[in-house]
Design a protein around this motif. Structure first.
Motif, PDB file in Angstrom:
ATOM      1  N   ASP A  11       0.863  -1.174   0.000  1.00  0.00           N
ATOM      2  CA  ASP A  11       0.000   0.000   0.000  1.00  0.00           C
ATOM      3  C   ASP A  11       0.905   1.232   0.000  1.00  0.00           C
ATOM      4  O   ASP A  11       1.532   1.560   1.020  1.00  0.00           O
ATOM      5  CB  ASP A  11      -0.915   0.003   1.225  1.00  0.00           C
ATOM      6  N   GLU A  13       1.286   4.881   0.034  1.00  0.00           N
ATOM      7  CA  GLU A  13       0.321   5.897   0.454  1.00  0.00           C
ATOM      8  C   GLU A  13       0.899   7.155   1.072  1.00  0.00           C
ATOM      9  O   GLU A  13       0.245   8.200   1.062  1.00  0.00           O
ATOM     10  CB  GLU A  13      -0.655   5.260   1.451  1.00  0.00           C
ATOM     11  N   VAL A  43      -1.834   5.334  -3.988  1.00  0.00           N
ATOM     12  CA  VAL A  43      -2.768   6.429  -3.731  1.00  0.00           C
ATOM     13  C   VAL A  43      -2.588   7.499  -4.818  1.00  0.00           C
ATOM     14  O   VAL A  43      -1.456   7.769  -5.253  1.00  0.00           O
ATOM     15  CB  VAL A  43      -2.526   7.000  -2.320  1.00  0.00           C
ATOM     16  N   HIS A  70      -5.401   2.677  -4.571  1.00  0.00           N
ATOM     17  CA  HIS A  70      -5.597   2.686  -3.118  1.00  0.00           C
ATOM     18  C   HIS A  70      -6.280   3.989  -2.672  1.00  0.00           C
ATOM     19  O   HIS A  70      -5.967   4.506  -1.609  1.00  0.00           O
ATOM     20  CB  HIS A  70      -4.228   2.510  -2.448  1.00  0.00           C
ATOM     21  N   HIS A  74      -6.572   8.662   0.653  1.00  0.00           N
ATOM     22  CA  HIS A  74      -6.424   7.687   1.729  1.00  0.00           C
ATOM     23  C   HIS A  74      -7.089   8.108   3.037  1.00  0.00           C
ATOM     24  O   HIS A  74      -8.223   7.721   3.292  1.00  0.00           O
ATOM     25  CB  HIS A  74      -4.942   7.372   1.962  1.00  0.00           C
ATOM     26  N   PRO A 121      -8.430   2.017   2.007  1.00  0.00           N
ATOM     27  CA  PRO A 121      -7.450   2.585   2.936  1.00  0.00           C
ATOM     28  C   PRO A 121      -7.737   2.139   4.369  1.00  0.00           C
ATOM     29  O   PRO A 121      -8.845   2.336   4.877  1.00  0.00           O
ATOM     30  CB  PRO A 121      -7.649   4.097   2.772  1.00  0.00           C
ATOM     31  N   HIS A 206       3.950  -1.467   3.716  1.00  0.00           N
ATOM     32  CA  HIS A 206       3.842  -0.076   3.285  1.00  0.00           C
ATOM     33  C   HIS A 206       5.274   0.438   3.144  1.00  0.00           C
ATOM     34  O   HIS A 206       6.060   0.299   4.091  1.00  0.00           O
ATOM     35  CB  HIS A 206       3.106   0.771   4.321  1.00  0.00           C
TER      36      HIS A 206
END
Length: 454
Positions: A11, A13, A43, A70, A74, A121, A206
């Protein structure tokens, strides 16, 4: 022997902490060095930051991997669950499309890659997302959330192939004994999945975890905080010099350990989708009659030969059978509300056929079940109507015959959680955040729930 497929996803982000970009690049290099595909769910604002910071190096290297979406921002409030909790199914889907589609197009444009999967998210899930994601042409939902679960296996829900809450969901934690603990956990999962035709392991990170121990959105948006952009702060403290490289190296050791096992391969969500083997063709009349024989008042998903059929598939097949149409199952979204049947307890088969031949409501052109069908003097909800159609087929009734409305229940709802207190589940939500409307709609959309076959 286990046939293990690893979905290795990220992810991507943190668009506030600049150092997270180098971690992003480091994870791509880690995958490249081992010839394995990463799945990078990005994102929208993070993609735009790639351009702003001139990280063409990252954009170029992403071309060897898979790109997912994503959401656009978020954790900025209102998050998905917050703005969809007070909306219905159709208007919520349309709102999600309005808010989030621009970010998807930016990720697509900036990376030059098609969007192959989506994930929410944090804990911000909602059933209204699904028709919009399907409209976008994104076929796979890849994430983790406890609202809808199906025996810890992949499943179809909302028209998407979902890899959620799997037996094989795990990760190597970035702590001192993380590697040895992860090896033992992987061995346990490997053994548990050894009897599966295909066993999926889902591993998530992440990039920002490799640059700082604190999450960027915790710093700025925790417990409903929503400061203006001018006040956003990068995550701190950063890991000390050399720590990011050390964590990446240790994760590389874990990848090597998994790859050393027999029949373990890393795949993309596209490749996982290609392994799904549920038949998408037509059924024979005898199969539809068999389906009707097995249905009294308990509407559930089922497997019939090479087909897995959701409750809405079953509804569509019964309609097609009675109306003389091709016997192909059709996904139909659940209704907006759970409404009791009323009016006459008996209808003719002709009235039943007229009811199912009338136009259905839709969302983005995808059919939805109405709250009730008008059949003669009766208003019949979709569950009772489907169970009544099963009786008509079972008994071989003709147009002039009368049939009593069969009262039924949607048993697939048991796979959606009743817990609407989500404030405790994700630090970004306000502490008292509840989602009774989302929970209610998640149950109604289990009309679309069925196991995936591999």
């Amino acid at each position: 022997m286990a046939n293990i497929k690893v979905l290795f996803w990220f992810d991507v982000e943190d668009y506030v902490t600049p150092e997270s970009m180098d971690a992003f690049r480091g994870l791509i290099d880690l995958c490249d060095s081992r010839g394995i595909p990463g799945i990078f769910k990005i994102v929208g604002e993070k993609a735009r930051m790639l351009v702003e910071l001139d990280r063409q190096d990252i954009i170029e290297k992403l071309r060897n991997h898979e790109v997912g979406y994503h959401t656009d921002f978020h954790s900025v409030h209102p998050t998905i669950s917050e703005y969809l909790e007070h909306m219905g199914f159709k208007d919520g889907a349309e709102q999600f499309d309005r808010v989030e589609y621009g970010g998807l197009k930016d990720v697509e444009r900036i990376t030059g890659m098609p969007i192959e999967c989506y994930g929410q998210p944090g804990g911000s899930w909602a059933p209204q997302q699904f028709p919009a994601i399907r409209k976008w042409g994104v076929p796979v939902y890849l994430d983790n959330h406890e609202q809808v679960k199906l025996n810890s296996r992949p499943y179809w829900y909302g028209g998407l192939l979902n890899f959620m809450e799997l037996t094989g969901f795990m990760r190597m934690e970035l702590v001192e004994d993380g590697l040895e603990t992860a090896k033992r956990e992987f061995d346990d999962i490997y053994e548990k999945l050894s009897s599966e035709p295909v066993g999926f392991v889902s591993i998530v990170y992440h990039p920002n975890e490799f640059s700082t121990p604190r999450f960027w959105d915790d710093v700025n948006f925790a417990r409903g905080k929503n400061p203006p952009r001018s006040e956003w702060q990068p995550a701190s403290p950063l890991w000390p010099p050399g720590a990011m490289e050390a964590y990446l190296a240790t994760l590389g050791e874990f990848l090597d350990y998994m790859l050393s096992k027999e029949n373990v391969t890393f795949i993309t969500s596209v490749e996982a989708r290609e392994l799904e083997r549920s038949d998408k063709g037509e059924l024979a009349e005898a199969q539809v009659r068999q389906l009707a024989e097995g249905l009294a008042g308990d509407l559930y998903f089922t497997q019939l030969g090479d087909f897995t059929l959701s409750a809405s598939d079953t509804h569509s097949l019964f309609c097609n059978y009675l109306l003389g149409r091709p016997l192909s199952p059709e996904l139909i979204y659940g209704p907006e509300t759970d409404t009791a049947s009323s009016g006459s307890p008996v209808v003719t088969v002709r009235e039943l056929k007229q009811a199912i031949a009338a136009p259905y409501p839709d969302v983005f052109g995808f059919k939805m079940l109405p709250d009730t069908f008008k059949a003669g003097e009766a208003l019949v909800n979709p569950v009772d109507l489907t169970c009544t159609m099963a009786k008509v087929i079972r008994d071989g009734l003709t147009d002039d015959d009368e049939v009593a409305i069969v009262r039924g229940c949607l048993r697939s709802q048991q796979h959606a959680s009743d817990d609407d207190f989500w404030g405790k589940g994700w630090i970004i939500f306000p502490e008292d955040f509840r989602v009774p409307n989302i929970v209610r709609m998640s149950k109604l959309q289990t009309w679309t729930l069925k196991p995936a076959l591999f």
